[in-house]
Design an enzyme around this catalytic site. Structure first.
Site, PDB file in Angstrom:
ATOM      1  N   TYR A 141       0.632  -1.292   0.193  1.00 17.88           N
ATOM      2  CA  TYR A 141       0.070   0.107   0.191  1.00 17.88           C
ATOM      3  C   TYR A 141       0.951   1.009  -0.382  1.00 17.88           C
ATOM      4  CZ  TYR A 141      -4.951  -2.486   1.564  1.00 17.88           C
ATOM      5  OH  TYR A 141      -5.357  -3.460   1.313  1.00 17.88           O
ATOM      6  N   LYS A 186       3.301 -15.107   2.678  1.00 22.82           N
ATOM      7  CA  LYS A 186       3.111 -15.741   1.114  1.00 22.82           C
ATOM      8  C   LYS A 186       5.006 -16.439   1.285  1.00 22.82           C
ATOM      9  CE  LYS A 186       2.026 -17.399  -2.841  1.00 22.82           C
ATOM     10  NZ  LYS A 186       0.654 -18.292  -2.867  1.00 22.82           N
ATOM     11  N   ASP A 219      -2.540 -18.045   0.295  1.00 21.52           N
ATOM     12  CA  ASP A 219      -3.728 -19.151   0.059  1.00 21.52           C
ATOM     13  C   ASP A 219      -4.377 -20.453   0.133  1.00 21.52           C
ATOM     14  OD1 ASP A 219      -1.167 -19.832  -0.072  1.00 21.52           O
ATOM     15  OD2 ASP A 219      -1.213 -20.874  -2.558  1.00 21.52           O
ATOM     16  N   ASP A 243      -6.461  -7.324   4.182  1.00 20.08           N
ATOM     17  CA  ASP A 243      -7.741  -6.505   3.124  1.00 20.08           C
ATOM     18  C   ASP A 243      -8.104  -7.457   3.093  1.00 20.08           C
ATOM     19  OD1 ASP A 243      -8.703  -4.530   2.816  1.00 20.08           O
ATOM     20  OD2 ASP A 243      -8.034  -4.519   0.718  1.00 20.08           O
ATOM     21  N   ASP A 247     -12.547  -9.712   3.736  1.00 20.25           N
ATOM     22  CA  ASP A 247     -13.291  -9.062   3.777  1.00 20.25           C
ATOM     23  C   ASP A 247     -14.044 -10.396   3.785  1.00 20.25           C
ATOM     24  OD1 ASP A 247     -13.509  -6.488   3.860  1.00 20.25           O
ATOM     25  OD2 ASP A 247     -14.935  -7.130   1.327  1.00 20.25           O
TER      26      ASP A 247
END
Ligand code: NAD
Ligand code: IPM
Ligand code: MN
Length: 366
Positions: A141, A186, A219, A243, A247
């Protein structure tokens, strides 16, 4: 207690859910004898329209001086032209960075109503109680952004200090819960993730030997979160993974409109906002779910004002209102509850009624 609280309604459904949340904040002040001074300021698209700047200096200064900040949401199609020089979202990112709010707490505790509203099978949801700690001021970001005629890039960077401090916050929270932390990365592909994993392992070994730490690739975490959500306690991860995973986690709770968040740093000041966005598709119709915003008030009371009893009272009032069928369209939709949906304002009213009930009972006895 006295507290100065800055309110940033923002765009889309932001002002609608924020109005509900500030009514609850005021009711808490009345019921418990506090004095909260609320001042409203511009952020996001509304601020761009008024001043050309998504985070006007006056807003940032007011937020810095406040005891806490309550935010609705920013953004919308009106400001989403890819060619636009300024975007509403930049205001929110600058606010988080400007106040150094590096830890974003996103609790997920499905309410029984979720058993009907969630697309996940009910037997997987009972007892789910997660705390996602999302790193908020680093990663892709905030890295350098480049655009040329034939390409673009966003740099993802993390420093050791940035990882250490959010990891400590996650472990401190875990100590008050079930002492289990899953760090999500990751590391099979990204160098930042390999550093993340290394630092996470060291911080826990050196400072939190009582915490059980697990590493999980993002993942497969996205899959486990839906398949066995009960197995998790605290989940800590970098900015963008957090983020996306939250959701996704909102579907365990039944609606994106239910989840609150607290963005905190070293001091007491923090920004409190629902995790959802400005929902332009439903804005201006009094149908948005205000519970994520109202539950963000509970987090504000808990984390910035240290008013635990008041925080719990707000959470219980929301739970009771949901129990008793005060459901907005996102929860009552598709005949799930068999009850008609009510609006944003009516839902706020239902929460206020439950919040005031003990006081009203006392007044009646008197
Ligand atoms: P969104 O979260 O605004 O909406 C996603 C879907 O969820 C929509 O169908 C919406 O109607 C529904 N929804 C969201 N909140 C709801 C609520 N309280 N009650 C009922 N339904 C609700 O995500 P999006 O559509 O991808 O983004 C819209 C805009 O919001 C974008 O400009 C985005 O950048 C911005 N955004 C802002 C924030 C923030 O300010 N913190 C967070 C996320 C997205
Ligand atoms: C959120 C939002 C923001 C984010 C956007 C609006 C910048 O999606 O708060 O979850 O990505 O952090
Ligand atoms: Mn988001």
């Amino acid at each position: 207690m006295r507290a100065d609280i800055v309110v940033l309604p923002g765009d889309g459904i932001g002002p609608e859910v924020t109005r509900a949340a500030t009514r609850v904040l005021q009711a808490v002040a009345d019921r418990y004898g506090h004095h909260f001074t609320l001042s409203t300021h511009l952020i996001g698209g509304a601020a761009i329209d008024a001043t050309g700047d998504p985070l006007p200096p006056a807003t940032l200064a007011a937020c810095r001086a406040a005891d806490a900040v309550l935010l609705g949401a920013v953004g919308g199609p009106r400001w989403s032209d890819p060619q636009a020089k300024v975007r509403p979202e930049q205001g929110l990112l600058a606010l988080r960075k400007g106040l150094n709010l590096y830890a974003n707490l996103r609790p997920v505790q499905p309410h029984p109503v979720a058993l009907r509203a969630s697309p996940i099978k009910p037997h997987l949801l009972a007892g789910v109680d997660l705390m996602v700690v999302r790193e908020l001021t680093g990663g892709i970001y905030f890295g350098d952004k480049q655009r040329s005629a034939d390409g673009a890039s966003d740099l993802c960077g993390y420093t050791v200090v940035e990882i250490e401090r959010v990891m400590r916050r996650a472990c401190e929270l875990a100590r008050k819960r079930r002492r289990h932390v899953v760090s999500v990365d990751k590391a099979n592909v990204l160098e930042t993730s390999r550093l993340w994993r290394e630092v996470a392992t060291r911080v826990v070994a050196e400072e939190f030997p009582d915490i059980e730490l697990e590493h999980q690739l993002v993942d497969s975490m996205a899959m486990h979160l839906l398949a066995r959500p009960r197995d998790y306690d605290v989940i800590v991860t970098e900015n963008m993974f957090g983020d996306i995973l939250t959701d996704e986690a909102s579907m365990l709770a039944g609606s994106l409109g239910l989840l609150p968040s607290a963005s905190i740093g070293e001091g007491r000041n923090g920004v409190y906002e629902p995790i959802h966005g400005s929902a332009p598709d439903i804005a201006g119709r009094d149908i948005a779910n205000p519970c994520g915003a109202i539950l963000s008030v509970a987090l504000l009371l808990r984390h910035s004002l240290q008013l635990e009893e008041e925080a719990v009272a707000v959470e219980q009032a929301v739970a009771q209102a949901l129990d008793e069928g005060a459901l907005t369209a996102d929860l009552a939709g598709a005949g799930l509850s068999g009850q008609p949906a009510i609006g944003t304002d009516a839902t706020a009213r239902a929460v206020l009624d439950r919040l005031c009930a003990p006081l009203c009972a006392v007044q009646l006895r008197d």
